[in-house]
Design a protein around this motif. Structure first.
Motif, PDB file in Angstrom:
ATOM      1  N   HIS A 280      29.449  62.748  94.717  1.00  0.00           N
ATOM      2  CA  HIS A 280      30.868  62.709  94.377  1.00  0.00           C
ATOM      3  C   HIS A 280      31.028  63.537  93.111  1.00  0.00           C
ATOM      4  O   HIS A 280      30.471  63.173  92.072  1.00  0.00           O
ATOM      5  N   ASN A 281      31.727  64.649  93.195  1.00  0.00           N
ATOM      6  CA  ASN A 281      31.861  65.578  92.065  1.00  0.00           C
ATOM      7  C   ASN A 281      30.506  65.889  91.422  1.00  0.00           C
ATOM      8  O   ASN A 281      30.374  65.939  90.209  1.00  0.00           O
ATOM      9  N   GLY A 282      29.502  66.061  92.262  1.00  0.00           N
ATOM     10  CA  GLY A 282      28.191  66.470  91.755  1.00  0.00           C
ATOM     11  C   GLY A 282      27.264  65.324  91.373  1.00  0.00           C
ATOM     12  O   GLY A 282      26.078  65.539  91.164  1.00  0.00           O
ATOM     13  N   ASN A 283      27.803  64.092  91.271  1.00  0.00           N
ATOM     14  CA  ASN A 283      26.936  62.951  90.954  1.00  0.00           C
ATOM     15  C   ASN A 283      26.480  62.269  92.238  1.00  0.00           C
ATOM     16  O   ASN A 283      27.308  61.980  93.099  1.00  0.00           O
TER      17      ASN A 283
ATOM     18  N   ALA B 159      37.511  57.183  92.324  1.00  0.00           N
ATOM     19  CA  ALA B 159      37.731  58.522  92.881  1.00  0.00           C
ATOM     20  C   ALA B 159      39.196  58.916  92.765  1.00  0.00           C
ATOM     21  O   ALA B 159      40.065  58.069  92.577  1.00  0.00           O
TER      22      ALA B 159
ATOM     23  N   ASP C  36      38.839  65.145  94.706  1.00  0.00           N
ATOM     24  CA  ASP C  36      37.419  65.055  94.350  1.00  0.00           C
ATOM     25  C   ASP C  36      36.570  65.632  95.482  1.00  0.00           C
ATOM     26  O   ASP C  36      36.931  65.556  96.647  1.00  0.00           O
ATOM     27  N   LYS C  37      35.437  66.198  95.085  1.00  0.00           N
ATOM     28  CA  LYS C  37      34.583  66.847  96.072  1.00  0.00           C
ATOM     29  C   LYS C  37      33.446  65.920  96.512  1.00  0.00           C
ATOM     30  O   LYS C  37      32.743  65.349  95.684  1.00  0.00           O
TER      31      LYS C  37
ATOM     32  N   GLU D 156      30.695  69.567 103.198  1.00  0.00           N
ATOM     33  CA  GLU D 156      31.493  68.966 102.139  1.00  0.00           C
ATOM     34  C   GLU D 156      32.915  68.689 102.579  1.00  0.00           C
ATOM     35  O   GLU D 156      33.393  69.231 103.585  1.00  0.00           O
TER      36      GLU D 156
ATOM     37  N   THR E  27      36.971  67.073 100.858  1.00  0.00           N
ATOM     38  CA  THR E  27      37.753  66.762  99.675  1.00  0.00           C
ATOM     39  C   THR E  27      38.448  65.436  99.907  1.00  0.00           C
ATOM     40  O   THR E  27      38.899  65.159 101.014  1.00  0.00           O
TER      41      THR E  27
ATOM     42  N   ASN F 195      31.522  61.701  81.852  1.00  0.00           N
ATOM     43  CA  ASN F 195      32.252  61.108  82.966  1.00  0.00           C
ATOM     44  C   ASN F 195      32.652  59.667  82.644  1.00  0.00           C
ATOM     45  O   ASN F 195      31.791  58.824  82.398  1.00  0.00           O
TER      46      ASN F 195
END
Lengths: 105, 158
Positions: free
Chosen positions: A51-54, A78, A82-83, A99, A101, B2
């Protein structure tokens, strides 16, 4: 190359409900084909959702997961836009990354 | 930084009562974030007995808990596709594993959570015959478990 996953990520409150449909045979290694030969075991072993890179979710599966697997993940905090990135690896080392959104629910 | 992660860290810290427990939990999370892919639990997924599979998870002494909700059909006509949904209400749930007790290889799936993922797992599994579906939860390093029986009309392992 494996077929694309279908990923739907909808926001409910501040939780993204992520549903993933994967195209995969998930062979158990116990099934026989028409000629009576065992169909070799072939299944997804691990998948990761970010989620957003995490990294939010890491799954490990056996061959007992159904053919064309469906799984769901819920992520708190979220926002729309968000990606979400999902990837999987199977026992033959095939991989696939897709991926999506997050959209309003 | 974050903000979600920040809240999470704070939360873990509080629950760990500022003890080493908190520190361990936080370190564990950081590790998950940076280098994923805990190796696939080969021994667990290849176990033919439930007790063996539990051992590989470290969950041999898991306590029965009412804070685990397993949603699965009472009767599944088709064992090839049995939807199983597990929600944990246990604080600091780190992972959920799903075991179909009478399958040839009982352990079906494990999910690990981090960075705001809810302690929730949904997956569709194959079941060879009527059996208990067992959920195993890891929370704060401790293990909890619950079962639900699913009756299978046509097995899904053929």
């Amino acid at each position: 190359m494996a077929e694309a996953m279908k990923i739907r990520a909808t926001l409910k409150g501040d939780v993204a409900d992520i549903r993933v449909l994967v195209a995969h045979p998930m062979e158990t290694g116990q099934r026989r084909d028409g000629a009576g030969n065992i169909v070799p075991i072939h299944f997804i072993q691990s998948m990761t959702v970010t989620h957003n890179g995490n990294v939010v979710y890491e799954g490990q599966w056996s061959q007992a997961v159904s053919r064309n697997p469906v799984f769901a993940v819920r992520v708190k905090g979220a926002k729309v836009g968000d990606k979400i990135v999902v990837n999987w690896t199977d026992n033959k080392n095939d991989k696939r990354t897709d991926e999506a959104t997050v959209v309003a629910g | 930084m974050n903000p979600i992660r920040r809240t999470f860290m704070k939360f873990t810290g509080t629950v760990g009562a500022l003890s080493t427990l908190g520190a361990v939990a936080v370190t564990g999370m950081l590790k998950t974030t940076q280098a994923l892919a805990a190796p696939w639990n080969k021994a667990g997924f290849e176990s033919k007995a439930v007790a063996e599979a539990l051992k590989t998870l470290g969950a041999s002494a898991a306590a029965e808990s009412r804070d685990i909700v397993i949603t699965a059909p009472d009767i599944a006509e088709n064992g090839a596709v049995v939807p199983v949904e597990v929600t944990s209400r246990i604080p600091n749930t780190q992972s959920i594993s799903i075991i179909a007790e009478k399958n040839p290889f009982p352990l079906a799936a494990t999910a690990d959570f981090a960075n705001g993922a809810e302690p929730y797992a949904y997956v569709r599994i194959k079941m060879g015959q009527t059996s208990n579906v067992r959920a195993v939860i890891k929370a704060d390093g401790k293990f909890f478990t619950a079962v639900k029986e699913v009756k299978i009309t046509v097995g899904g392992c053929g």
